[in-house]
Design a protein around this motif. Structure first.
Motif, PDB file in Angstrom:
ATOM      1  N   UNK A 262       0.857  -1.195   0.000  1.00  0.00           N
ATOM      2  CA  UNK A 262       0.000   0.000   0.000  1.00  0.00           C
ATOM      3  C   UNK A 262       0.885   1.234   0.000  1.00  0.00           C
ATOM      4  N   UNK A 263       0.628   2.153  -0.915  1.00  0.00           N
ATOM      5  CA  UNK A 263       1.435   3.364  -0.994  1.00  0.00           C
ATOM      6  C   UNK A 263       1.169   4.241   0.213  1.00  0.00           C
ATOM      7  N   UNK A 264       2.188   4.939   0.645  1.00  0.00           N
ATOM      8  CA  UNK A 264       2.069   5.810   1.809  1.00  0.00           C
ATOM      9  C   UNK A 264       2.365   7.243   1.410  1.00  0.00           C
ATOM     10  N   UNK A 265       1.508   8.169   1.834  1.00  0.00           N
ATOM     11  CA  UNK A 265       1.717   9.577   1.533  1.00  0.00           C
ATOM     12  C   UNK A 265       1.942  10.402   2.784  1.00  0.00           C
ATOM     13  N   UNK A 266       1.906   9.775   3.931  1.00  0.00           N
ATOM     14  CA  UNK A 266       1.990  10.539   5.171  1.00  0.00           C
ATOM     15  C   UNK A 266       3.367  11.127   5.387  1.00  0.00           C
ATOM     16  N   UNK A 267       4.399  10.480   4.852  1.00  0.00           N
ATOM     17  CA  UNK A 267       5.756  10.973   5.060  1.00  0.00           C
ATOM     18  C   UNK A 267       6.365  11.558   3.792  1.00  0.00           C
ATOM     19  N   UNK A 268       5.538  11.784   2.766  1.00  0.00           N
ATOM     20  CA  UNK A 268       6.081  12.264   1.504  1.00  0.00           C
ATOM     21  C   UNK A 268       6.531  13.712   1.591  1.00  0.00           C
ATOM     22  N   UNK A 269       5.820  14.518   2.419  1.00  0.00           N
ATOM     23  CA  UNK A 269       6.230  15.906   2.624  1.00  0.00           C
ATOM     24  C   UNK A 269       6.372  16.663   1.329  1.00  0.00           C
ATOM     25  N   UNK A 270       7.484  17.396   1.209  1.00  0.00           N
ATOM     26  CA  UNK A 270       7.767  18.171   0.001  1.00  0.00           C
ATOM     27  C   UNK A 270       8.857  17.503  -0.839  1.00  0.00           C
TER      28      UNK A 270
ATOM     29  N   UNK B 295       7.460   5.198 -15.443  1.00  0.00           N
ATOM     30  CA  UNK B 295       6.676   4.624 -16.534  1.00  0.00           C
ATOM     31  C   UNK B 295       7.559   3.620 -17.261  1.00  0.00           C
ATOM     32  N   UNK B 296       7.062   2.398 -17.397  1.00  0.00           N
ATOM     33  CA  UNK B 296       7.814   1.329 -18.067  1.00  0.00           C
ATOM     34  C   UNK B 296       9.181   1.130 -17.417  1.00  0.00           C
ATOM     35  N   UNK B 297       9.218   1.233 -16.091  1.00  0.00           N
ATOM     36  CA  UNK B 297      10.425   0.998 -15.290  1.00  0.00           C
ATOM     37  C   UNK B 297      11.535   2.017 -15.575  1.00  0.00           C
ATOM     38  N   UNK B 298      11.163   3.177 -16.079  1.00  0.00           N
ATOM     39  CA  UNK B 298      12.112   4.278 -16.267  1.00  0.00           C
ATOM     40  C   UNK B 298      11.647   5.467 -15.445  1.00  0.00           C
ATOM     41  N   UNK B 299      12.617   6.261 -14.967  1.00  0.00           N
ATOM     42  CA  UNK B 299      12.326   7.366 -14.046  1.00  0.00           C
ATOM     43  C   UNK B 299      12.424   8.696 -14.773  1.00  0.00           C
ATOM     44  N   UNK B 300      11.347   9.478 -14.718  1.00  0.00           N
ATOM     45  CA  UNK B 300      11.292  10.766 -15.393  1.00  0.00           C
ATOM     46  C   UNK B 300      11.038  11.886 -14.379  1.00  0.00           C
ATOM     47  N   UNK B 301      11.637  13.038 -14.636  1.00  0.00           N
ATOM     48  CA  UNK B 301      11.356  14.247 -13.862  1.00  0.00           C
ATOM     49  C   UNK B 301      10.882  15.299 -14.849  1.00  0.00           C
TER      50      UNK B 301
ATOM     51  N   UNK C 185       3.209   6.575 -12.747  1.00  0.00           N
ATOM     52  CA  UNK C 185       2.644   7.598 -13.619  1.00  0.00           C
ATOM     53  C   UNK C 185       1.424   7.133 -14.421  1.00  0.00           C
ATOM     54  N   UNK C 186       1.432   5.937 -15.027  1.00  0.00           N
ATOM     55  CA  UNK C 186       0.233   5.527 -15.784  1.00  0.00           C
ATOM     56  C   UNK C 186      -1.032   5.483 -14.933  1.00  0.00           C
TER      57      UNK C 186
ATOM     58  N   UNK D 290      11.427  -0.523  -1.573  1.00  0.00           N
ATOM     59  CA  UNK D 290      10.756  -1.799  -1.321  1.00  0.00           C
ATOM     60  C   UNK D 290       9.266  -1.727  -1.644  1.00  0.00           C
ATOM     61  N   UNK D 291       8.608  -0.644  -1.253  1.00  0.00           N
ATOM     62  CA  UNK D 291       7.174  -0.535  -1.541  1.00  0.00           C
ATOM     63  C   UNK D 291       6.926  -0.415  -3.040  1.00  0.00           C
ATOM     64  N   UNK D 292       7.822   0.273  -3.744  1.00  0.00           N
ATOM     65  CA  UNK D 292       7.675   0.379  -5.200  1.00  0.00           C
ATOM     66  C   UNK D 292       7.898  -0.973  -5.867  1.00  0.00           C
ATOM     67  N   UNK D 293       8.846  -1.754  -5.349  1.00  0.00           N
ATOM     68  CA  UNK D 293       9.069  -3.101  -5.876  1.00  0.00           C
ATOM     69  C   UNK D 293       7.845  -3.981  -5.635  1.00  0.00           C
ATOM     70  N   UNK D 294       7.276  -3.871  -4.440  1.00  0.00           N
ATOM     71  CA  UNK D 294       6.100  -4.688  -4.116  1.00  0.00           C
ATOM     72  C   UNK D 294       4.927  -4.358  -5.030  1.00  0.00           C
ATOM     73  N   UNK D 295       4.847  -3.094  -5.455  1.00  0.00           N
ATOM     74  CA  UNK D 295       3.761  -2.684  -6.348  1.00  0.00           C
ATOM     75  C   UNK D 295       4.049  -3.032  -7.796  1.00  0.00           C
ATOM     76  N   UNK D 296       5.284  -3.442  -8.085  1.00  0.00           N
ATOM     77  CA  UNK D 296       5.625  -3.861  -9.439  1.00  0.00           C
ATOM     78  C   UNK D 296       5.976  -2.747 -10.392  1.00  0.00           C
ATOM     79  N   UNK D 297       6.255  -1.531  -9.867  1.00  0.00           N
ATOM     80  CA  UNK D 297       6.587  -0.423 -10.774  1.00  0.00           C
ATOM     81  C   UNK D 297       8.092  -0.186 -10.867  1.00  0.00           C
ATOM     82  N   UNK D 298       8.873  -0.805  -9.996  1.00  0.00           N
ATOM     83  CA  UNK D 298      10.313  -0.579  -9.964  1.00  0.00           C
ATOM     84  C   UNK D 298      11.023  -1.873  -9.578  1.00  0.00           C
ATOM     85  N   UNK D 299      12.143  -2.157 -10.214  1.00  0.00           N
ATOM     86  CA  UNK D 299      12.839  -3.426  -9.981  1.00  0.00           C
ATOM     87  C   UNK D 299      14.271  -3.252  -9.489  1.00  0.00           C
TER      88      UNK D 299
END
Length: 303
Positions: free
Chosen positions: A1-9, A16-22, A80-81, A192-201
């Motif tokens: 489960x994604x967490x936003x409580x500590x995301x802050x600023x 997207x497709x296992x690539x990181x964009x800014x 992102x998708x 780890x949470x991103x890996x569990x969600x399958x968006x990052x390896x």
């Protein structure tokens, strides 16, 4: 489960497709100036879309840069998708209606501008200026003070106004809020949470863990890193911003401090580094102690 409580600023890195964009320009500036990470620009420039020498947003981050930013709690990952919300039929109709109304307003302003009565023609303005210059020159030759009324604002010709008259067009300012985009439900604050969600390896193998460890070790010493494939290594290592400095090292990542290299490989690294005016850095990663050992190779007489 994604967490936003500590995301802050934290910075938002969109996956997207296992690539990181800014995409945010301010985030890109922060990553470069504050966190000493360069990334690679991959977007075309609006007015120079056919060239590829200078590129623009988005910026793509190396996997090692992503891991460093997230583990240091500088950034969060966004799927992102999934953040793009599919609009309903009613929303599409409303957006279409707003677009039509905006076009009609602009057409009405164009029509109003075309009906404005034209002022003095361009040719008349040119002739009047020539007459004023001749009168001023004659007065100067005669030693008399030129009539100030010649240069008064009241005598200034009216700029022609016809179909090219200026008019106001309201363009909505860019915003950080979009009705069709919501990342609050697909935001991840750890690898780890991103890996569990399958968006990052990354990292998932010993070699990838070694690359992350070496990258962090060099970064913590104040170095800047870029891709080193052109120079026979994993990274190019700069003592400062690559816009101001040449690389001092080309670095290769070894999965162990006792990793075996053939004599030919050592010679090749040394010769290639010398030819490109660099030292070649062999970086051995110890996966048990999480430490890095460094060995530089130079050809005899280099420097």
């Amino acid at each position: 489960m994604a967490s936003t409580s500590t995301s802050g600023n934290r910075l938002h890195i969109r996956i997207a497709n296992n690539k990181a964009y800014v995409w945010d320009v301010e985030d890109i500036a922060t990553i470069r100036t504050k966190h000493r990470l360069c990334g690679v620009f991959t977007g075309t420039l609006p007015h120079l879309s056919q060239q590829n020498l200078f590129l623009g947003v988005p910026m793509v981050l190396m996997p090692e840069e992503v891991v460093l930013l997230v583990e240091n709690e500088f950034a969060v990952l966004i799927d992102d998708p999934k953040a793009h919300i599919e609009p309903s039929v009613a929303e599409l109709q409303r957006w279409n209606l707003q677009d039509k109304e905006s076009s009609q307003r602009q057409l009405a302003q164009l029509a109003a501008a075309a009906k404005i009565s034209p002022g003095m023609s361009v040719e008349a303005v040119k002739k009047r200026k020539e007459r004023e210059l001749k009168r001023a020159a004659g007065a100067k030759l005669a030693g008399a003070v030129p009539d100030s009324s010649l240069f008064s604002t009241s005598e200034t010709a009216v700029v022609p106004q016809a179909a090219d008259a200026q008019y106001t067009v309201l363009i909505p300012a860019s915003s950080t809020f979009f009705e069709w985009y919501n990342d609050s439900a697909c935001l991840f604050t750890s690898i780890d949470s991103a890996k569990a969600a399958g968006i990052w390896e990354y990292p998932s193998t010993l070699h990838e863990r070694a690359k992350c460890g070496v990258f962090r070790g060099l970064w913590e010493q104040g170095m800047y890193m870029g891709g080193g494939i052109k120079f026979g290594g994993d990274y190019l290592v700069y003592p400062g911003d690559p816009l101001r400095y040449h690389a001092h090292f080309s670095a290769s990542v070894l999965e162990s401090p006792t990793f075996s290299l053939t004599p030919m490989e050592i010679v090749a690294h040394g010769r290639l580094g010398t030819v490109t005016k660099k030292s070649h850095l062999l970086c051995g990663w110890d996966d048990e102690t999480k430490d890095v050992s460094y060995l530089s190779v130079e050809w005899a007489g280099f420097g």
